[in-house]
Motif scaffolding. Structure first.
Motif, PDB file in Angstrom:
ATOM      1  N   ALA A 140     -33.016  24.985  23.232  1.00 22.22           N
ATOM      2  CA  ALA A 140     -32.542  26.297  24.180  1.00 22.22           C
ATOM      3  C   ALA A 140     -33.239  26.477  25.280  1.00 22.22           C
ATOM      4  CB  ALA A 140     -32.315  27.550  23.201  1.00 22.22           C
ATOM      5  N   PHE A 141     -34.453  26.314  25.476  1.00 16.99           N
ATOM      6  CA  PHE A 141     -35.253  26.502  26.470  1.00 16.99           C
ATOM      7  C   PHE A 141     -35.062  25.305  27.544  1.00 16.99           C
ATOM      8  CE2 PHE A 141     -39.353  25.179  28.620  1.00 16.99           C
ATOM      9  CZ  PHE A 141     -39.650  26.018  29.236  1.00 16.99           C
ATOM     10  N   TRP A 142     -35.121  24.220  27.077  1.00 18.11           N
ATOM     11  CA  TRP A 142     -34.841  23.098  27.950  1.00 18.11           C
ATOM     12  C   TRP A 142     -33.402  22.943  28.719  1.00 18.11           C
ATOM     13  CZ3 TRP A 142     -38.730  21.014  30.102  1.00 18.11           C
ATOM     14  CH2 TRP A 142     -39.825  20.600  29.366  1.00 18.11           C
ATOM     15  N   THR A 143     -32.441  23.632  27.768  1.00 19.81           N
ATOM     16  CA  THR A 143     -31.241  23.940  28.409  1.00 19.81           C
ATOM     17  C   THR A 143     -31.147  24.845  29.662  1.00 19.81           C
ATOM     18  OG1 THR A 143     -29.937  23.389  26.289  1.00 19.81           O
ATOM     19  CG2 THR A 143     -28.829  24.164  27.795  1.00 19.81           C
ATOM     20  N   THR A 144     -31.866  25.787  29.363  1.00 16.56           N
ATOM     21  CA  THR A 144     -31.934  26.931  30.717  1.00 16.56           C
ATOM     22  C   THR A 144     -32.460  26.169  31.634  1.00 16.56           C
ATOM     23  OG1 THR A 144     -32.052  28.536  28.800  1.00 16.56           O
ATOM     24  CG2 THR A 144     -32.723  29.187  31.127  1.00 16.56           C
ATOM     25  N   VAL A 145     -33.763  25.326  31.612  1.00 17.52           N
ATOM     26  CA  VAL A 145     -34.454  24.918  32.623  1.00 17.52           C
ATOM     27  C   VAL A 145     -33.698  24.000  33.273  1.00 17.52           C
ATOM     28  CG1 VAL A 145     -36.395  23.159  33.169  1.00 17.52           C
ATOM     29  CG2 VAL A 145     -36.614  25.053  31.595  1.00 17.52           C
ATOM     30  N   ILE A 146     -32.812  22.952  32.673  1.00 20.28           N
ATOM     31  CA  ILE A 146     -31.811  22.131  33.259  1.00 20.28           C
ATOM     32  C   ILE A 146     -30.940  22.824  34.150  1.00 20.28           C
ATOM     33  CG2 ILE A 146     -30.303  20.232  32.945  1.00 20.28           C
ATOM     34  CD1 ILE A 146     -31.777  19.518  30.407  1.00 20.28           C
ATOM     35  N   LEU A 147     -30.519  23.856  33.823  1.00 20.06           N
ATOM     36  CA  LEU A 147     -29.350  24.502  34.468  1.00 20.06           C
ATOM     37  C   LEU A 147     -29.749  25.401  35.669  1.00 20.06           C
ATOM     38  CD1 LEU A 147     -27.405  26.199  31.368  1.00 20.06           C
ATOM     39  CD2 LEU A 147     -26.731  24.406  32.662  1.00 20.06           C
ATOM     40  N   ILE A 148     -31.231  25.600  35.925  1.00 18.00           N
ATOM     41  CA  ILE A 148     -31.544  26.139  37.100  1.00 18.00           C
ATOM     42  C   ILE A 148     -30.927  25.586  38.410  1.00 18.00           C
ATOM     43  CG2 ILE A 148     -33.633  26.459  38.264  1.00 18.00           C
ATOM     44  CD1 ILE A 148     -34.939  27.135  35.757  1.00 18.00           C
ATOM     45  N   PRO A 149     -31.016  24.394  38.661  1.00 15.69           N
ATOM     46  CA  PRO A 149     -30.535  24.002  39.989  1.00 15.69           C
ATOM     47  C   PRO A 149     -29.336  24.169  40.206  1.00 15.69           C
ATOM     48  CG  PRO A 149     -31.728  22.038  38.926  1.00 15.69           C
ATOM     49  CD  PRO A 149     -31.591  23.233  37.781  1.00 15.69           C
ATOM     50  N   MET A 150     -28.315  24.268  39.510  1.00 14.58           N
ATOM     51  CA  MET A 150     -26.990  24.865  39.567  1.00 14.58           C
ATOM     52  C   MET A 150     -26.673  26.157  39.783  1.00 14.58           C
ATOM     53  SD  MET A 150     -23.969  24.352  36.645  1.00 14.58           S
ATOM     54  CE  MET A 150     -24.521  25.821  35.741  1.00 14.58           C
ATOM     55  N   MET A 151     -27.877  27.096  39.273  1.00 15.36           N
ATOM     56  CA  MET A 151     -27.710  28.551  39.857  1.00 15.36           C
ATOM     57  C   MET A 151     -28.205  28.989  41.486  1.00 15.36           C
ATOM     58  SD  MET A 151     -29.349  29.887  36.196  1.00 15.36           S
ATOM     59  CE  MET A 151     -28.675  29.309  34.674  1.00 15.36           C
ATOM     60  N   LEU A 152     -28.882  27.764  41.865  1.00 12.74           N
ATOM     61  CA  LEU A 152     -29.226  28.046  43.216  1.00 12.74           C
ATOM     62  C   LEU A 152     -28.235  28.094  44.470  1.00 12.74           C
ATOM     63  CD1 LEU A 152     -32.655  25.929  42.920  1.00 12.74           C
ATOM     64  CD2 LEU A 152     -32.284  28.218  42.693  1.00 12.74           C
ATOM     65  N   SER A 153     -28.494  28.613  45.454  1.00 16.73           N
ATOM     66  CA  SER A 153     -27.746  28.489  46.493  1.00 16.73           C
ATOM     67  C   SER A 153     -27.686  27.096  47.353  1.00 16.73           C
ATOM     68  CB  SER A 153     -28.022  29.704  47.574  1.00 16.73           C
ATOM     69  OG  SER A 153     -27.042  29.607  48.801  1.00 16.73           O
ATOM     70  N   PRO A 154     -26.712  26.574  47.728  1.00 17.02           N
ATOM     71  CA  PRO A 154     -26.695  25.292  48.482  1.00 17.02           C
ATOM     72  C   PRO A 154     -27.581  25.515  49.791  1.00 17.02           C
ATOM     73  CG  PRO A 154     -24.317  25.775  47.929  1.00 17.02           C
ATOM     74  CD  PRO A 154     -25.139  26.927  47.659  1.00 17.02           C
ATOM     75  N   ALA A 155     -27.836  26.643  50.245  1.00 19.70           N
ATOM     76  CA  ALA A 155     -28.565  26.871  51.476  1.00 19.70           C
ATOM     77  C   ALA A 155     -30.159  26.590  50.933  1.00 19.70           C
ATOM     78  CB  ALA A 155     -28.309  28.277  52.229  1.00 19.70           C
ATOM     79  N   VAL A 156     -30.516  27.420  49.928  1.00 21.11           N
ATOM     80  CA  VAL A 156     -31.997  27.109  49.321  1.00 21.11           C
ATOM     81  C   VAL A 156     -32.050  25.812  48.794  1.00 21.11           C
ATOM     82  CG1 VAL A 156     -33.190  28.030  47.421  1.00 21.11           C
ATOM     83  CG2 VAL A 156     -31.993  29.404  48.649  1.00 21.11           C
ATOM     84  N   VAL A 157     -30.990  25.243  48.387  1.00 18.13           N
ATOM     85  CA  VAL A 157     -31.327  23.701  47.704  1.00 18.13           C
ATOM     86  C   VAL A 157     -31.573  22.734  49.052  1.00 18.13           C
ATOM     87  CG1 VAL A 157     -30.447  21.663  46.581  1.00 18.13           C
ATOM     88  CG2 VAL A 157     -29.913  23.871  45.605  1.00 18.13           C
ATOM     89  N   GLY A 158     -30.784  23.048  50.121  1.00 20.79           N
ATOM     90  CA  GLY A 158     -30.696  22.044  51.223  1.00 20.79           C
ATOM     91  C   GLY A 158     -32.080  22.192  52.086  1.00 20.79           C
ATOM     92  N   ASN A 159     -32.395  23.482  52.158  1.00 19.99           N
ATOM     93  CA  ASN A 159     -34.080  23.639  52.865  1.00 19.99           C
ATOM     94  C   ASN A 159     -35.009  23.339  52.077  1.00 19.99           C
ATOM     95  OD1 ASN A 159     -33.182  24.864  55.217  1.00 19.99           O
ATOM     96  ND2 ASN A 159     -32.501  26.896  54.053  1.00 19.99           N
TER      97      ASN A 159
END
Length: 332
Positions: A140-159
């Motif tokens: 359950a913990f690792w599932t949450t960690v793996i989902l973090i990138p999907m929760m971020l804004s594309p602008a944040v990810v791009g920068n």
């Protein structure tokens, strides 16, 4: 007043009489024509009355711009010259787009992104879903960690990734150097013709693989346990169970994930615009970047509208064919 045992309000004759009087007063205050109209309204009419504002809003946001873009695609309209004469050019815009070599290069670049991002996201996403479905300790913990990138804004990810890709201070080059022995400053992901496309593919795969993982995990969790139990009774190996049970039964979910990601990646704009802006040169200029330049840099509004309609028809047609194939697989 409330019941001491149940806590519910007590219905007394006084309460009933007050409510009856209020209802009678409201009925007397309602004009007779309106009262007859309300009594004659069916449940279906009431349902449409509540749904109508949403339908009108969707038509205003989606359908009207589409129809307006179709109309503009047959004209020479330019948004930066609103007072210029608008001429009907027929199918000239469509003909020029389909015979333009730059347009086909942009479509090939888009197809390259779509293929590799879908391939990597499906492969890694399904693998992660299969591992998490094993329900190991801390899954359950690792599932949450793996989902973090999907929760971020594309602008944040791009920068964030622009910083990681910096050849002097970025961590990405140092990680590659650690495993390959290549000097960190000897290559630049965003500025090299051969590496720039892969830099965007890596970022998109990192960000959206969790989305594919979730859909694949839903497919794996939908497989009943008794099927595996019956396979174990028949002494089927784990490899045989995977190819004969797990993969076929999860295939509709995998295809659904491919459909969603394929549509989104065909429209890919924000990540390319943030990381490379279509460069170096036109190496990473996907169809959406070409459309943006035609519409908001060259101000060829009619031409760009025709290009947008072509992209819409292409996505809609391919998605429709894919959905039919998906339905056939689900019916097996």
């Amino acid at each position: 007043m409330q019941d001491l045992h149940s806590g519910q309000p007590l219905v007394t004759d006084t309460n009933v009489s007050v409510m009856d009087l209020a209802a009678e007063a409201a009925a007397r205050a309602t004009p007779e024509p309106l009262a007859k109209a309300v009594r004659g309204v069916s449940d279906r009419s009431v349902a449409w009355l509540f749904i109508a504002p949403t339908i009108i809003l969707l038509l205003a946001i989606n359908i009207f711009p589409l129809l307006w873009a179709i109309r503009l695609s047959f004209t020479n309209y330019r948004a930066n010259r609103p007072n210029a004469e608008i001429l009907n050019v027929g199918l000239d815009n469509y003909s020029r787009i389909l015979n333009d070599s730059d347009t086909w290069i942009a479509m090939q670049t888009t197809a390259h992104f779509v293929f590799w991002t879908i391939f990597l996201q499906t492969l890694i996403g399904f693998s992660l879903a299969w591992l998490i479905d094993r329900k190991f300790r801390g899954h359950a913990f690792w599932t949450t960690v793996i989902l973090i990138p999907m929760m971020l804004s594309p602008a944040v990810v791009g920068n964030f990734w622009r910083f990681l890709y910096q050849p002097q201070i970025g961590l990405f080059n140092y990680v590659v150097s650690f495993f390959t022995g290549v000097p960190p400053s000897s290559f630049e992901m965003l500025g090299t013709v051969h590496l720039a496309p892969w830099s965007i593919i890596i970022v998109d795969t990192w960000m959206w693989t969790p989305y594919v993982m979730l859909i694949c995990l839903a497919g794996l969790r939908s497989i009943p346990d008794y099927i595996y139990e019956a396979a174990e009774v028949d002494r089927a190996s784990s490899w045989r169970q995977f190819w004969s049970i797990t993969l076929p039964m999860a295939l509709p979910f995998i295809m659904l994930a491919i459909l969603f990601r394929g549509i989104e990646n065909f429209k890919m704009f924000d990540m390319v615009n943030l990381l490379t802006g279509g460069g170096p040169g036109s190496t990473t200029e996907v169809a959406s970047i070409t459309l943006k330049r035609e519409a908001f840099e060259k101000w060829r509004t009619g031409f760009s509208s025709a290009f947008a309609i072509i992209l819409f028809v292409a996505v809609f047609g391919l998605a429709n064919i894919y959905v039919k194939a998906l339905n056939r697989i689900k019916q097996r």
